[in-house]
Write a protein that holds these residues in place. Sequence first.
Motif, PDB file in Angstrom:
ATOM      1  N   GLU A  13       0.795  -1.222   0.000  1.00 52.43           N
ATOM      2  CA  GLU A  13       0.000   0.000   0.000  1.00 52.43           C
ATOM      3  C   GLU A  13       0.834   1.282   0.000  1.00 52.43           C
ATOM      4  O   GLU A  13       0.756   2.101   0.915  1.00 52.43           O
ATOM      5  CB  GLU A  13      -0.994  -0.037   1.165  1.00 52.43           C
ATOM      6  N   PRO A  14       1.608   1.492  -1.051  1.00 56.31           N
ATOM      7  CA  PRO A  14       2.445   2.699  -1.107  1.00 56.31           C
ATOM      8  C   PRO A  14       1.635   3.985  -1.240  1.00 56.31           C
ATOM      9  O   PRO A  14       2.198   5.072  -1.074  1.00 56.31           O
ATOM     10  CB  PRO A  14       3.312   2.462  -2.350  1.00 56.31           C
ATOM     11  N   ASN A  15       0.346   3.882  -1.524  1.00 59.78           N
ATOM     12  CA  ASN A  15      -0.481   5.081  -1.622  1.00 59.78           C
ATOM     13  C   ASN A  15      -1.004   5.546  -0.261  1.00 59.78           C
ATOM     14  O   ASN A  15      -1.716   6.543  -0.185  1.00 59.78           O
ATOM     15  CB  ASN A  15      -1.651   4.879  -2.609  1.00 59.78           C
ATOM     16  N   LEU A  16      -0.623   4.857   0.801  1.00 62.48           N
ATOM     17  CA  LEU A  16      -0.978   5.298   2.152  1.00 62.48           C
ATOM     18  C   LEU A  16       0.192   6.040   2.771  1.00 62.48           C
ATOM     19  O   LEU A  16       1.328   5.565   2.727  1.00 62.48           O
ATOM     20  CB  LEU A  16      -1.330   4.106   3.048  1.00 62.48           C
ATOM     21  N   ALA A  17      -0.065   7.189   3.368  1.00 62.46           N
ATOM     22  CA  ALA A  17       0.994   7.977   4.001  1.00 62.46           C
ATOM     23  C   ALA A  17       1.716   7.166   5.069  1.00 62.46           C
ATOM     24  O   ALA A  17       2.927   7.286   5.245  1.00 62.46           O
ATOM     25  CB  ALA A  17       0.407   9.253   4.605  1.00 62.46           C
ATOM     26  N   LEU A  18       0.991   6.302   5.751  1.00 65.60           N
ATOM     27  CA  LEU A  18       1.577   5.445   6.776  1.00 65.60           C
ATOM     28  C   LEU A  18       2.709   4.595   6.220  1.00 65.60           C
ATOM     29  O   LEU A  18       3.704   4.342   6.883  1.00 65.60           O
ATOM     30  CB  LEU A  18       0.476   4.545   7.354  1.00 65.60           C
ATOM     31  N   ASP A  19       2.554   4.144   4.954  1.00 65.69           N
ATOM     32  CA  ASP A  19       3.550   3.267   4.354  1.00 65.69           C
ATOM     33  C   ASP A  19       4.547   4.000   3.466  1.00 65.69           C
ATOM     34  O   ASP A  19       5.525   3.417   3.013  1.00 65.69           O
ATOM     35  CB  ASP A  19       2.854   2.163   3.552  1.00 65.69           C
ATOM     36  N   ASP A  20       4.303   5.269   3.173  1.00 62.78           N
ATOM     37  CA  ASP A  20       5.212   6.077   2.348  1.00 62.78           C
ATOM     38  C   ASP A  20       5.862   7.119   3.245  1.00 62.78           C
ATOM     39  O   ASP A  20       5.656   8.312   3.093  1.00 62.78           O
ATOM     40  CB  ASP A  20       4.435   6.746   1.199  1.00 62.78           C
ATOM     41  N   THR A  21       6.649   6.655   4.199  1.00 66.31           N
ATOM     42  CA  THR A  21       7.191   7.536   5.227  1.00 66.31           C
ATOM     43  C   THR A  21       8.164   8.571   4.689  1.00 66.31           C
ATOM     44  O   THR A  21       8.380   9.596   5.312  1.00 66.31           O
ATOM     45  CB  THR A  21       7.876   6.717   6.338  1.00 66.31           C
ATOM     46  N   ARG A  22       8.745   8.305   3.514  1.00 65.23           N
ATOM     47  CA  ARG A  22       9.665   9.296   2.935  1.00 65.23           C
ATOM     48  C   ARG A  22       8.952  10.209   1.945  1.00 65.23           C
ATOM     49  O   ARG A  22       9.581  11.049   1.331  1.00 65.23           O
ATOM     50  CB  ARG A  22      10.850   8.596   2.288  1.00 65.23           C
ATOM     51  N   ASN A  23       7.644  10.019   1.811  1.00 68.56           N
ATOM     52  CA  ASN A  23       6.816  10.867   0.958  1.00 68.56           C
ATOM     53  C   ASN A  23       7.351  10.947  -0.473  1.00 68.56           C
ATOM     54  O   ASN A  23       7.441  12.016  -1.057  1.00 68.56           O
ATOM     55  CB  ASN A  23       6.679  12.267   1.580  1.00 68.56           C
ATOM     56  N   GLU A  24       7.715   9.791  -1.020  1.00 70.27           N
ATOM     57  CA  GLU A  24       8.248   9.747  -2.378  1.00 70.27           C
ATOM     58  C   GLU A  24       7.157   9.567  -3.413  1.00 70.27           C
ATOM     59  O   GLU A  24       7.387   9.770  -4.597  1.00 70.27           O
ATOM     60  CB  GLU A  24       9.283   8.630  -2.485  1.00 70.27           C
ATOM     61  N   GLY A  25       5.965   9.148  -3.011  1.00 68.74           N
ATOM     62  CA  GLY A  25       4.838   9.027  -3.913  1.00 68.74           C
ATOM     63  C   GLY A  25       5.066   8.041  -5.041  1.00 68.74           C
ATOM     64  O   GLY A  25       5.927   7.159  -4.985  1.00 68.74           O
ATOM     65  N   ALA A  26       4.255   8.214  -6.081  1.00 73.82           N
ATOM     66  CA  ALA A  26       4.283   7.291  -7.218  1.00 73.82           C
ATOM     67  C   ALA A  26       5.623   7.311  -7.944  1.00 73.82           C
ATOM     68  O   ALA A  26       6.080   6.285  -8.438  1.00 73.82           O
ATOM     69  CB  ALA A  26       3.146   7.612  -8.183  1.00 73.82           C
ATOM     70  N   ALA A  27       6.263   8.459  -8.008  1.00 70.82           N
ATOM     71  CA  ALA A  27       7.554   8.543  -8.708  1.00 70.82           C
ATOM     72  C   ALA A  27       8.624   7.721  -7.993  1.00 70.82           C
ATOM     73  O   ALA A  27       9.364   6.960  -8.631  1.00 70.82           O
ATOM     74  CB  ALA A  27       7.993   9.997  -8.837  1.00 70.82           C
ATOM     75  N   GLY A  28       8.702   7.848  -6.680  1.00 68.70           N
ATOM     76  CA  GLY A  28       9.682   7.071  -5.925  1.00 68.70           C
ATOM     77  C   GLY A  28       9.390   5.586  -5.975  1.00 68.70           C
ATOM     78  O   GLY A  28      10.292   4.763  -6.126  1.00 68.70           O
ATOM     79  N   TYR A  29       8.109   5.260  -5.868  1.00 72.54           N
ATOM     80  CA  TYR A  29       7.719   3.858  -5.941  1.00 72.54           C
ATOM     81  C   TYR A  29       8.050   3.280  -7.313  1.00 72.54           C
ATOM     82  O   TYR A  29       8.554   2.168  -7.427  1.00 72.54           O
ATOM     83  CB  TYR A  29       6.221   3.721  -5.632  1.00 72.54           C
ATOM     84  N   SER A  30       7.798   4.038  -8.356  1.00 71.04           N
ATOM     85  CA  SER A  30       8.077   3.571  -9.716  1.00 71.04           C
ATOM     86  C   SER A  30       9.573   3.366  -9.940  1.00 71.04           C
ATOM     87  O   SER A  30       9.977   2.426 -10.637  1.00 71.04           O
ATOM     88  CB  SER A  30       7.516   4.563 -10.737  1.00 71.04           C
ATOM     89  N   ALA A  31      10.400   4.219  -9.357  1.00 67.82           N
ATOM     90  CA  ALA A  31      11.857   4.034  -9.465  1.00 67.82           C
ATOM     91  C   ALA A  31      12.262   2.700  -8.827  1.00 67.82           C
ATOM     92  O   ALA A  31      13.083   1.958  -9.381  1.00 67.82           O
ATOM     93  CB  ALA A  31      12.588   5.202  -8.818  1.00 67.82           C
ATOM     94  N   LEU A  32      11.680   2.394  -7.671  1.00 68.99           N
ATOM     95  CA  LEU A  32      11.942   1.109  -7.017  1.00 68.99           C
ATOM     96  C   LEU A  32      11.469  -0.042  -7.902  1.00 68.99           C
ATOM     97  O   LEU A  32      12.199  -1.013  -8.120  1.00 68.99           O
ATOM     98  CB  LEU A  32      11.238   1.057  -5.664  1.00 68.99           C
ATOM     99  N   LEU A  33      10.249   0.078  -8.428  1.00 65.74           N
ATOM    100  CA  LEU A  33       9.716  -0.967  -9.310  1.00 65.74           C
ATOM    101  C   LEU A  33      10.648  -1.225 -10.484  1.00 65.74           C
ATOM    102  O   LEU A  33      10.942  -2.374 -10.825  1.00 65.74           O
ATOM    103  CB  LEU A  33       8.363  -0.543  -9.879  1.00 65.74           C
ATOM    104  N   ASN A  34      11.083  -0.168 -11.126  1.00 66.94           N
ATOM    105  CA  ASN A  34      11.914  -0.317 -12.313  1.00 66.94           C
ATOM    106  C   ASN A  34      13.248  -0.973 -11.997  1.00 66.94           C
ATOM    107  O   ASN A  34      13.748  -1.786 -12.782  1.00 66.94           O
ATOM    108  CB  ASN A  34      12.092   1.030 -13.007  1.00 66.94           C
ATOM    109  N   ALA A  35      13.829  -0.640 -10.853  1.00 67.67           N
ATOM    110  CA  ALA A  35      15.093  -1.268 -10.458  1.00 67.67           C
ATOM    111  C   ALA A  35      14.892  -2.764 -10.205  1.00 67.67           C
ATOM    112  O   ALA A  35      15.683  -3.600 -10.660  1.00 67.67           O
ATOM    113  CB  ALA A  35      15.656  -0.587  -9.220  1.00 67.67           C
ATOM    114  N   ILE A  36      13.834  -3.106  -9.498  1.00 71.05           N
ATOM    115  CA  ILE A  36      13.552  -4.514  -9.207  1.00 71.05           C
ATOM    116  C   ILE A  36      13.191  -5.261 -10.487  1.00 71.05           C
ATOM    117  O   ILE A  36      13.652  -6.384 -10.725  1.00 71.05           O
ATOM    118  CB  ILE A  36      12.434  -4.646  -8.150  1.00 71.05           C
ATOM    119  N   TYR A  37      12.378  -4.643 -11.326  1.00 70.16           N
ATOM    120  CA  TYR A  37      11.974  -5.257 -12.596  1.00 70.16           C
ATOM    121  C   TYR A  37      13.213  -5.608 -13.421  1.00 70.16           C
ATOM    122  O   TYR A  37      13.332  -6.724 -13.938  1.00 70.16           O
ATOM    123  CB  TYR A  37      11.056  -4.302 -13.365  1.00 70.16           C
ATOM    124  N   SER A  38      14.146  -4.672 -13.528  1.00 68.57           N
ATOM    125  CA  SER A  38      15.369  -4.917 -14.296  1.00 68.57           C
ATOM    126  C   SER A  38      16.188  -6.062 -13.726  1.00 68.57           C
ATOM    127  O   SER A  38      16.830  -6.810 -14.460  1.00 68.57           O
ATOM    128  CB  SER A  38      16.227  -3.652 -14.339  1.00 68.57           C
TER     129      SER A  38
END
Length: 168
Positions: A13-38
Amino acid sequence: GASNIFGVELWNEPNLALDDTRNEGAAGYSALLNAIYSAVHPLGVKVLAGVLAVQAAAVAGVVLAETFLAGMFTAAAEYDYLDCHFYPRGTGTTGTSAPGTGVTGFDQSIKRIKDQLLASGAPNTPIFTSEFGMQNASPDERRQAQPIALMLGRMLRDPQIVGACNNG
C-alpha cells in the motif's frame, strides 16, 4: 538462469501515508519498481506492482489508488501485474461501510481501477488482488462467508483478474 519464484510483490500500500514515510509518492515507488523489474525479470520472475489500497473516497493520509496509478504511468513504471486491495466500502466521504453488510463499493472500486488503466493506455493489464475481504473488525466468519463468496464469484467471472488472496 531461471528462478523458482513466480513473482514478487513490492511494498504494501504505497499510496498510504503510513507506508510512504519518505513521501516519495508514485515517482519514488516507480523508481523502485523499475530497479527490481530490471533485476528479476530476466530470471523469469514477475513483478506485482501497486499493491494499492483502493478507497471509495479521498481520506486523510491516502492518495486515491487511481491517482497513484496515474502517477506510476507518468513515471513509466515497469511491471507485469497490477496488485490492488479490494474491500467492500461505501461511497461516502469516509470510504467505509459497516462490517459484514455486503459488498458495497467492491464493484465500483474494480471499475475505477480498470477505468484508470484504460485512460493510461493499458486496459488489458492483468490484475491480482493480494487482499480482498472484510475489514479486520468484521463479525464472525459465518457473517463474512457470504460477502467473501460474492466478491470471489465476481472476480472469478472477470478475465482481467488473474489471482486473489483473501486476507479477511
